[in-house]
Scaffold this active site. Structure first.
Site, PDB file in Angstrom:
ATOM      1  N   ASP A  36       0.833  -1.211   0.000  1.00  0.00           N
ATOM      2  CA  ASP A  36       0.000   0.000   0.000  1.00  0.00           C
ATOM      3  C   ASP A  36       0.866   1.259   0.000  1.00  0.00           C
ATOM      4  O   ASP A  36       2.002   1.245   0.468  1.00  0.00           O
ATOM      5  CB  ASP A  36      -0.915  -0.038   1.235  1.00  0.00           C
ATOM      6  CG  ASP A  36      -2.077   0.932   1.116  1.00  0.00           C
ATOM      7  OD1 ASP A  36      -2.364   1.410   0.005  1.00  0.00           O
ATOM      8  OD2 ASP A  36      -2.706   1.216   2.152  1.00  0.00           O
ATOM      9  N   GLY A  39       0.011   5.611  -4.232  1.00  0.00           N
ATOM     10  CA  GLY A  39      -0.587   6.902  -4.563  1.00  0.00           C
ATOM     11  C   GLY A  39       0.021   8.026  -3.732  1.00  0.00           C
ATOM     12  O   GLY A  39       0.392   9.080  -4.258  1.00  0.00           O
ATOM     13  N   ARG A  40       0.148   7.771  -2.427  1.00  0.00           N
ATOM     14  CA  ARG A  40       0.700   8.806  -1.535  1.00  0.00           C
ATOM     15  C   ARG A  40       2.179   9.067  -1.839  1.00  0.00           C
ATOM     16  O   ARG A  40       2.656  10.191  -1.751  1.00  0.00           O
ATOM     17  CB  ARG A  40       0.524   8.397  -0.070  1.00  0.00           C
ATOM     18  CG  ARG A  40      -0.856   8.766   0.458  1.00  0.00           C
ATOM     19  CD  ARG A  40      -1.185   8.021   1.718  1.00  0.00           C
ATOM     20  NE  ARG A  40      -1.535   6.634   1.430  1.00  0.00           N
ATOM     21  CZ  ARG A  40      -1.717   5.711   2.357  1.00  0.00           C
ATOM     22  NH1 ARG A  40      -1.554   6.019   3.630  1.00  0.00           N
ATOM     23  NH2 ARG A  40      -2.062   4.483   2.015  1.00  0.00           N
ATOM     24  N   HIS A  53       2.533   3.591  -8.918  1.00  0.00           N
ATOM     25  CA  HIS A  53       2.371   2.170  -9.232  1.00  0.00           C
ATOM     26  C   HIS A  53       3.581   1.668 -10.030  1.00  0.00           C
ATOM     27  O   HIS A  53       4.058   0.563  -9.813  1.00  0.00           O
ATOM     28  CB  HIS A  53       1.089   1.939 -10.028  1.00  0.00           C
ATOM     29  CG  HIS A  53      -0.157   2.318  -9.272  1.00  0.00           C
ATOM     30  ND1 HIS A  53      -0.368   1.928  -7.977  1.00  0.00           N
ATOM     31  CD2 HIS A  53      -1.244   3.062  -9.627  1.00  0.00           C
ATOM     32  CE1 HIS A  53      -1.543   2.404  -7.564  1.00  0.00           C
ATOM     33  NE2 HIS A  53      -2.086   3.103  -8.543  1.00  0.00           N
ATOM     34  N   LEU A 147      10.334 -21.006  -4.562  1.00  0.00           N
ATOM     35  CA  LEU A 147       9.524 -19.946  -3.955  1.00  0.00           C
ATOM     36  C   LEU A 147       8.206 -19.903  -4.706  1.00  0.00           C
ATOM     37  O   LEU A 147       8.211 -19.858  -5.943  1.00  0.00           O
ATOM     38  CB  LEU A 147      10.231 -18.590  -4.084  1.00  0.00           C
ATOM     39  CG  LEU A 147       9.385 -17.358  -3.727  1.00  0.00           C
ATOM     40  CD1 LEU A 147       9.096 -17.305  -2.226  1.00  0.00           C
ATOM     41  CD2 LEU A 147      10.067 -16.065  -4.158  1.00  0.00           C
ATOM     42  N   ARG A 207      -5.310  -1.640   9.003  1.00  0.00           N
ATOM     43  CA  ARG A 207      -6.485  -2.465   8.659  1.00  0.00           C
ATOM     44  C   ARG A 207      -6.063  -3.557   7.682  1.00  0.00           C
ATOM     45  O   ARG A 207      -4.986  -3.493   7.097  1.00  0.00           O
ATOM     46  CB  ARG A 207      -7.601  -1.605   8.067  1.00  0.00           C
ATOM     47  CG  ARG A 207      -7.177  -0.741   6.892  1.00  0.00           C
ATOM     48  CD  ARG A 207      -8.373   0.031   6.308  1.00  0.00           C
ATOM     49  NE  ARG A 207      -7.928   0.975   5.305  1.00  0.00           N
ATOM     50  CZ  ARG A 207      -7.744   2.283   5.513  1.00  0.00           C
ATOM     51  NH1 ARG A 207      -7.966   2.806   6.706  1.00  0.00           N
ATOM     52  NH2 ARG A 207      -7.334   3.073   4.531  1.00  0.00           N
ATOM     53  N   SER A 209      -8.169  -4.639   5.056  1.00  0.00           N
ATOM     54  CA  SER A 209      -8.744  -4.378   3.725  1.00  0.00           C
ATOM     55  C   SER A 209      -9.139  -5.652   2.953  1.00  0.00           C
ATOM     56  O   SER A 209      -8.769  -5.828   1.791  1.00  0.00           O
ATOM     57  CB  SER A 209      -7.772  -3.534   2.884  1.00  0.00           C
ATOM     58  OG  SER A 209      -7.475  -2.324   3.542  1.00  0.00           O
TER      59      SER A 209
HETATM   60  C1  IPE Z   1      -5.380  -2.697  -0.280  1.00  0.00           C
HETATM   61  O1  IPE Z   1      -5.051  -1.363  -0.421  1.00  0.00           O
HETATM   62  C2  IPE Z   1      -5.381  -3.364  -1.626  1.00  0.00           C
HETATM   63  C3  IPE Z   1      -4.065  -3.574  -2.231  1.00  0.00           C
HETATM   64  C4  IPE Z   1      -2.910  -3.281  -1.679  1.00  0.00           C
HETATM   65  C5  IPE Z   1      -4.084  -4.174  -3.536  1.00  0.00           C
HETATM   66  P1  IPE Z   1      -6.165  -0.231  -0.590  1.00  0.00           P
HETATM   67  O2  IPE Z   1      -5.438   1.054  -0.729  1.00  0.00           O
HETATM   68  O3  IPE Z   1      -7.086  -0.595  -1.686  1.00  0.00           O
HETATM   69  O4  IPE Z   1      -6.935  -0.336   0.790  1.00  0.00           O
HETATM   70  P2  IPE Z   1      -7.790   0.743   1.580  1.00  0.00           P
HETATM   71  O5  IPE Z   1      -8.788   1.300   0.598  1.00  0.00           O
HETATM   72  O6  IPE Z   1      -6.846   1.786   2.054  1.00  0.00           O
HETATM   73  O7  IPE Z   1      -8.408  -0.013   2.701  1.00  0.00           O
HETATM   74  C1  IPE Z   2      -1.411   0.343  -3.395  1.00  0.00           C
HETATM   75  O1  IPE Z   2      -1.251   1.699  -3.354  1.00  0.00           O
HETATM   76  C2  IPE Z   2      -1.681  -0.206  -4.767  1.00  0.00           C
HETATM   77  C3  IPE Z   2      -3.045  -0.694  -4.971  1.00  0.00           C
HETATM   78  C4  IPE Z   2      -3.990  -0.662  -4.099  1.00  0.00           C
HETATM   79  C5  IPE Z   2      -3.342  -1.267  -6.259  1.00  0.00           C
HETATM   80  P1  IPE Z   2      -2.466   2.724  -3.372  1.00  0.00           P
HETATM   81  O2  IPE Z   2      -2.774   3.052  -4.790  1.00  0.00           O
HETATM   82  O3  IPE Z   2      -3.589   2.229  -2.563  1.00  0.00           O
HETATM   83  O4  IPE Z   2      -1.800   3.989  -2.670  1.00  0.00           O
HETATM   84  P2  IPE Z   2      -2.467   4.961  -1.618  1.00  0.00           P
HETATM   85  O5  IPE Z   2      -2.988   4.123  -0.516  1.00  0.00           O
HETATM   86  O6  IPE Z   2      -3.535   5.688  -2.341  1.00  0.00           O
HETATM   87  O7  IPE Z   2      -1.349   5.853  -1.187  1.00  0.00           O
HETATM   88 MG    MG Z   3      -4.085   2.406  -0.599  1.00  0.00          MG
END
Ligand code: IPE
Ligand code: IPE
Ligand code: MG
Length: 258
Positions: A36, A39-40, A53, A147, A207, A209
């Site tokens: 996770d 995006g941030r 990504h 693996l 969490r 998720s």
């Molecule tokens: C969980 O991350 C899903 C993946 C890492 C693929 P999200 O970014 O989708 O989860 P929430 O929305 O913060 O719970």
């Molecule tokens: C995880 O990073 C990748 C996926 C869920 C596919 P995010 O895209 O959820 O990044 P944040 O949580 O928005 O920073």
């Molecule tokens: Mg996320």
């Protein structure tokens, strides 16, 4: 230090200090990661989310290599949740394209290293060109066991449990009274895969998720503030050192107290 790791860990590095703290006879068999924070990570750098990504794919390569070098047998990566379809179309398209590129490029690496690839999640909604690629790589690597890399794609933990119940109903020959946890687990996508010993989540969210709800019943959880694109081998080593300091009691009490 373990001889096999000499080329992988620089002498005098932070990683070496961590490796020296690891007891290789007590490694987790299975590590699962909620990758996770892409995006941030991008936002922090004033970049579009998709760049996060893209950068995250590099961390996937490093996590796979680190797990293999250390001798971890199963690595599950949460790459696309069932709920991720709510995101903007462009972001979704990029995610699937990056996965396809990863598979095309890593195919040889997987075979060369005797890594097995396995997909969990509902396959029918995965774009067909990606699904074909996934199934090709799964087929090419199905006999390997050094693996096992399990990619959770279009995955939902609740879906997985409902799908298991549906399969049980369809196979009507069951004596339902004899159904127990062990038998039920054979109907999950993760049949034949041991439960994760260690669950890692990056970017600080506290969490799960909808990830591996059944399988993480007794997993040790390790959460780091580090965003997934910044996740490097030292972070996995930190998680392992921390994991080995914990006492897994599984509901029991410490043997010395008995
Ligand atoms: C969980 O991350 C899903 C993946 C890492 C693929 P999200 O970014 O989708 O989860 P929430 O929305 O913060 O719970
Ligand atoms: C995880 O990073 C990748 C996926 C869920 C596919 P995010 O895209 O959820 O990044 P944040 O949580 O928005 O920073
Ligand atoms: Mg996320």
């Amino acid at each position: 230090m373990n001889e096999n790791l000499k080329d992988f860990i620089k002498p005098g590095s932070e990683e070496e200090l961590l490796v020296n703290q690891i007891d290789f006879s007590r490694l987790p068999r299975h590590i699962a990661i909620i990758m996770d924070g892409n995006g941030r990570w991008a936002e922090q750098k004033n970049l579009p989310r998709v760049e996060g990504h893209r950068a995250g794919s590099k961390s996937v390569r490093e996590a796979v290599e680190t797990a293999a070098q250390l001798g971890i047998r199963y690595l599950t990566l949460y790459a696309f949740s069932k709920e991720n379809w709510k995101r903007p179309k462009r972001e979704i398209q990029t995610l699937w394209k990056l996965l396809k590129d990863y598979l095309k490029k890593e195919d040889k690496v997987l075979v060369g290293n005797r890594f097995r690839l396995k997909v969990i999640g509902q396959r029918d909604k995965i774009p067909s060109s990606v699904r074909n690629e996934l199934e090709r790589v799964e087929e090419n690597t199905k006999d390997f066991d050094r693996l096992t890399i399990i990619l959770a794609l279009n995955y939902g933990g609740r879906d997985e449990i409902v799908d298991a119940v549906k399969r049980i109903f369809r196979e009507k020959e069951h004596d339902i009274e004899s159904l127990d946890e062990e038998k039920f687990s054979h109907y999950l996508y993760t049949n034949h895969i041991p439960d994760p010993d260690l669950l890692i989540r990056t970017s600080g969210e506290l969490r799960v998720s909808n990830f591996l709800l059944w399988q993480i019943a007794y997993s040790e959880i390790w959460i780091t503030q580090v965003f997934w694109p910044d996740f490097r081998k030292k972070h996995m080593l930190q998680a392992l050192v921390d994991y080995q300091k914990r006492e897994r009691r599984f509901g029991d009490i410490h043997p010395h107290e008995k």
